[in-house]
Design an enzyme around this catalytic site. Structure first.
Site, PDB file in Angstrom:
ATOM      1  CB  CYS A   2      -0.205   8.200  37.666  1.00  0.00           C
ATOM      2  SG  CYS A   2       0.777   9.414  36.550  1.00  0.00           S
ATOM      3  NE  ARG A  27      -4.978   4.597  37.731  1.00  0.00           N
ATOM      4  CZ  ARG A  27      -6.135   4.925  37.569  1.00  0.00           C
ATOM      5  NH1 ARG A  27      -7.081   4.122  37.223  1.00  0.00           N
ATOM      6  NH2 ARG A  27      -6.235   6.248  37.184  1.00  0.00           N
ATOM      7  CD1 TRP A  75       1.503   6.256  30.326  1.00  0.00           C
ATOM      8  CD2 TRP A  75       0.970   8.368  30.193  1.00  0.00           C
ATOM      9  NE1 TRP A  75       1.336   6.486  28.807  1.00  0.00           N
ATOM     10  CE2 TRP A  75       1.163   7.737  28.885  1.00  0.00           C
ATOM     11  CE3 TRP A  75       0.668   9.661  30.429  1.00  0.00           C
ATOM     12  CZ2 TRP A  75       0.968   8.633  27.680  1.00  0.00           C
ATOM     13  CZ3 TRP A  75       0.348  10.732  29.371  1.00  0.00           C
ATOM     14  CH2 TRP A  75       0.662  10.130  27.838  1.00  0.00           C
ATOM     15  CG  ASN A 101      -3.513  10.217  37.952  1.00  0.00           C
ATOM     16  OD1 ASN A 101      -2.946  10.694  37.077  1.00  0.00           O
ATOM     17  ND2 ASN A 101      -4.513   9.414  38.361  1.00  0.00           N
ATOM     18  CD  GLU A 497      -4.703  -1.192  22.514  1.00  0.00           C
ATOM     19  OE1 GLU A 497      -4.377  -0.167  23.184  1.00  0.00           O
ATOM     20  OE2 GLU A 497      -5.789  -1.734  22.238  1.00  0.00           O
ATOM     21  CG  HIS A 513     -12.132   4.487  -2.796  1.00  0.00           C
ATOM     22  ND1 HIS A 513     -12.580   5.072  -4.225  1.00  0.00           N
ATOM     23  CD2 HIS A 513     -13.126   3.772  -2.718  1.00  0.00           C
ATOM     24  CE1 HIS A 513     -13.887   4.497  -4.431  1.00  0.00           C
ATOM     25  NE2 HIS A 513     -13.934   3.470  -3.769  1.00  0.00           N
ATOM     26  CE  LYS A 612      -8.353  -1.404  30.616  1.00  0.00           C
ATOM     27  NZ  LYS A 612      -8.589  -2.309  29.239  1.00  0.00           N
TER      28      LYS A 612
HETATM   29  C1  AGP Z   1      -8.468   0.216  23.675  1.00  0.00           C
HETATM   30  O1  AGP Z   1      -7.595  -1.001  23.722  1.00  0.00           O
HETATM   31  C2  AGP Z   1      -7.419   1.134  24.450  1.00  0.00           C
HETATM   32  N1  AGP Z   1      -7.169   0.861  25.702  1.00  0.00           N
HETATM   33  C3  AGP Z   1      -7.909   2.349  24.333  1.00  0.00           C
HETATM   34  O2  AGP Z   1      -8.284   2.860  23.333  1.00  0.00           O
HETATM   35  C4  AGP Z   1      -9.392   2.630  25.169  1.00  0.00           C
HETATM   36  O3  AGP Z   1     -10.436   2.038  24.551  1.00  0.00           O
HETATM   37  C5  AGP Z   1      -9.817   4.193  25.535  1.00  0.00           C
HETATM   38  O4  AGP Z   1      -8.930   4.926  26.092  1.00  0.00           O
HETATM   39  C6  AGP Z   1     -11.098   4.295  26.159  1.00  0.00           C
HETATM   40  O5  AGP Z   1     -11.005   3.934  27.603  1.00  0.00           O
HETATM   41  P1  AGP Z   1     -12.392   3.792  28.466  1.00  0.00           P
HETATM   42  O6  AGP Z   1     -13.387   2.907  27.545  1.00  0.00           O
HETATM   43  O7  AGP Z   1     -11.797   3.131  29.918  1.00  0.00           O
HETATM   44  O8  AGP Z   1     -12.695   5.068  28.371  1.00  0.00           O
END
Ligand code: AGP
Length: 617
Positions: A2, A27, A75, A101, A497, A513, A612
């Site tokens: 959040c 966020r 979130w 948060n 995503e 496979h 994010k």
């Molecule tokens: C990737 O596009 C996603 N937003 C997500 O998989 C992200 O890479 C993952 O949560 C890791 O985040 P970070 O690099 O901030 O640790």
């Protein structure tokens, strides 16, 4: 997951809080709300499910005024996205209000005890329980100094919490006074002139001040418009330092781009350059990563490397694994951070561990780092966000220097992570068997990357046309080999995503496979197949798909025009040494998923169900 922001100062709080929420919306965006202490020392709360625009509309209808306030963009963890579950939450009296948060894991037990004492709850959230707990201890407190009483009520309440928190609280009886605390969720103090801020990250307040204090776990801070104090939740003094934010407000904006994601895709010539700037040592034909804090002898003694990350960061780690083993011949393995932290893998004293994280706050990656450190291992960080928890707690490491990445879908952070991992591989390789000539060639290849990325970006419209051609695809396969197996995984993650269609990445040879059962006329297969050591093998795989009427999109090296005879669509990338090809090959995949998703009407910067930075388990 959040975003929170608090303000105390002479200005009207609401506009500052709303602007801060706009910058924090990436966020989490299930709901949002704010609370302001008005002139009559009454708490005014406005909150609404859905996007920030809904809250703005509510405030337009029913304005609030006051110079002290808190706000939140959510979130959802406990309780569906709804008006009543939106933050801020108040206590029984309606005079204590907080934003949170994190996750209070023992909230049910606390809720039962409070309910037994007559507390009535409005929401299903864990955060409301915390508000009631703080309000209870405030009402029971007997300190004459009401500021101190509120601080003690927060302190006592947090000592009963199991879980994580980044909170900001205020009380109607204590105007102009905010209390914040963090454990596992980020919280930053912004120091202004005659005003002060608390926020989940500096992006929310960089337009007001560049002086920030990145709080550490178990820090408790309280502030007025002119003063602040940082302690530990358990009462000890806390050491803190005031840092200067390393980016401008403009860098945290979209500028002329329709989406942050597109801006960040187009920033990659610069961000890749920033990742290797000042780290190429020509006279040694090698790289320099000063932040590792390791002597040449310590580096030379490393006999195993572990790379930890989540999502895109784990895909970058996979490219890094192939790079390090190819260039330095050091056994390297990738661990998904959430697995590593519970798997208890054997690590010996010459194992070097890295955690990779754009945000530097991903809770599983943070926990993986702490687990390695708990066992006495040195764990280094490859991080983008300066001052983030991983950056501060790691035993050293390297920043990406990419600038803020706001789009939920990671783009420039991936190519910068791979660039830094390449520098590590080159550095280690040149300490072993790589020749000066090879090292010089690699430095030349690195320096040529930004221009090559620029050239690929010129094909954005061509790639958009390809995306439109397959706009009704129910799913998509991404296939690659060797260094581009991870590129295939990353391309699939981008696509799924932000477009929400089923997409999966595979090593090309895995088609036979089981994967080829998914091939149909409706499901395109994207082959990442630069003209490298396994190019012919990829051609065979593409033929297998074509033979089953599967549409094929080939990403290949300029000049491989023969593919136009067998693939339905071809996207060319410039020639590059094989181990650096993922940095180029991923660009068309980023653009393909972006254009495909925009054409399908998806919100590419704020995809459904995502945020994010994953700061809750
Ligand atoms: C990737 O596009 C996603 N937003 C997500 O998989 C992200 O890479 C993952 O949560 C890791 O985040 P970070 O690099 O901030 O640790």
């Amino acid at each position: 997951m959040c975003g929170i922001i608090g303000y105390v100062g002479k200005a009207s709080a609401a506009p500052i809080l709303l602007e801060g929420l706009r910058r924090l919306e990436y966020r989490g965006y299930d709901s949002s709300g704010l609370a302001v202490l008005n002139g009559g020392n009454k708490i005014e709360v406005r909150k609404k499910s859905g996007r920030l625009a809904n809250l703005k509309g509510l405030i337009k209808e029913s304005p609030v005024a006051g110079g002290c306030g808190i706000s939140h963009t959510r979130w959802a963890t406990h309780g569906e996205p709804s008006d009543v579950n939106a933050h801020p939450h108040t206590d029984q009296s309606g005079k204590l209000v907080l934003v949170h948060n994190g996750v209070v894991e023992n909230y049910q037990k606390l809720r039962n005890v409070l309910a037994g004492e007559g507390h009535v709850f409005q929401s299903q959230t864990d955060s409301e329980v915390l508000a009631h707990l703080i309000g209870k201890y405030y009402d029971e407190g007997d300190e004459e100094d009401l500021q101190r009483r509120l601080v003690e009520a927060v302190r006592v309440s947090l000592s009963q919490v199991a879980g994580t928190y980044g909170i900001v609280a205020m009380h109607a009886d204590v105007p102009g006074f905010l209390v914040g605390a963090r454990l596992g969720s980020p919280l930053v103090v912004g120091l202004g002139k005659g005003e002060n801020f608390l926020a989940s990250d500096v992006g929310a307040i960089v337009s007001h001040t560049k002086d920030a204090i990145y709080l550490q776990d178990r820090d408790l801070v309280y502030l007025t418009q002119d003063d602040f104090s940082v302690e530990k939740v358990d009462g000890d003094l806390s050491e803190y330092e005031v840092s200067t934010v390393d980016f401008t407000p403009e860098q945290a904006e979209k500028g002329e781009y329709p989406h942050y994601m597109l801006k960040e895709i187009f920033e990659q010539p610069t961000s890749i350059q920033n990742a290797f700037r000042g780290r190429l040592i020509d006279d040694q034909a090698s790289a320099l990563l000063g932040g590792l804090g390791l002597t040449p002898r310590e580096l030379r003694d490393i006999d195993r490397i572990v790379l930890c990350g989540c999502g895109t960061a784990s895909h970058a780690a996979m490219v890094g694994e192939y790079m390090i083993e190819h260039l330095a011949r050091i056994p390297t393995e990738v661990e998904i951070a959430s697995e590593f932290r519970y798997r208890n893998p054997p690590l010996d004293k010459n194992t070097l561990a890295f955690v990779i994280s754009q945000s530097g706050e991903t809770i599983d990656t943070l926990a993986a780092m702490r687990e390695g450190q708990r066992k006495g291992h040195r764990v280094l960080g490859i991080v983008n966000s300066v001052g983030s928890t991983i950056a501060r707690e790691s035993d050293g490491g390297s920043y990406l220097h990419s600038g803020p990445e706001i789009g939920v879908a990671a783009t420039k952070s991936f190519t910068s992570q791979v660039t830094v991992l390449f520098l590590l591989a080159l550095l280690l390789g040149r300490m072993k068997h790589l020749s000066v000539e090879y090292g010089r060639n690699m430095l030349k290849e690195l320096r040529e990357l930004p221009a090559k990325v620029e050239k690929i970006l010129l094909q954005s419209e061509h790639i958009r046309q390809i995306a439109l051609k397959y706009i009704d695809a129910p799913g998509m396969l991404f296939l690659g080999r060797q260094f581009n197996y991870a590129t295939a995984l990353e391309g699939a993650l981008k696509m799924k995503e932000i477009s929400y269609i089923f997409a999966s990445g595979h090593a090309s040879a895995e088609l036979k496979h089981g994967v080829i059962a998914l091939v149909s006329e409706e499901v395109p297969s994207v082959f990442i197949m630069p003209r490298d050591s396994v190019y012919e093998k990829n051609v065979s795989n593409l033929e297998e798909v074509k033979a089953r009427k599967g549409p094929t999109i080939a990403i290949t090296t300029e000049g491989s025009t023969e593919l136009e005879e067998i693939a339905d669509d071809v996207i060319y990338i410039p020639e590059v040494t094989e181990c650096l090809s993922p940095i180029l090959a991923v660009i068309p995949l980023q653009l393909l998923s972006y254009h495909f998703s925009v054409a399908r009407g998806c919100d590419v910067d704020k995809p459904r169900n995502l945020a994010k930075s994953v700061t809750v388990e």
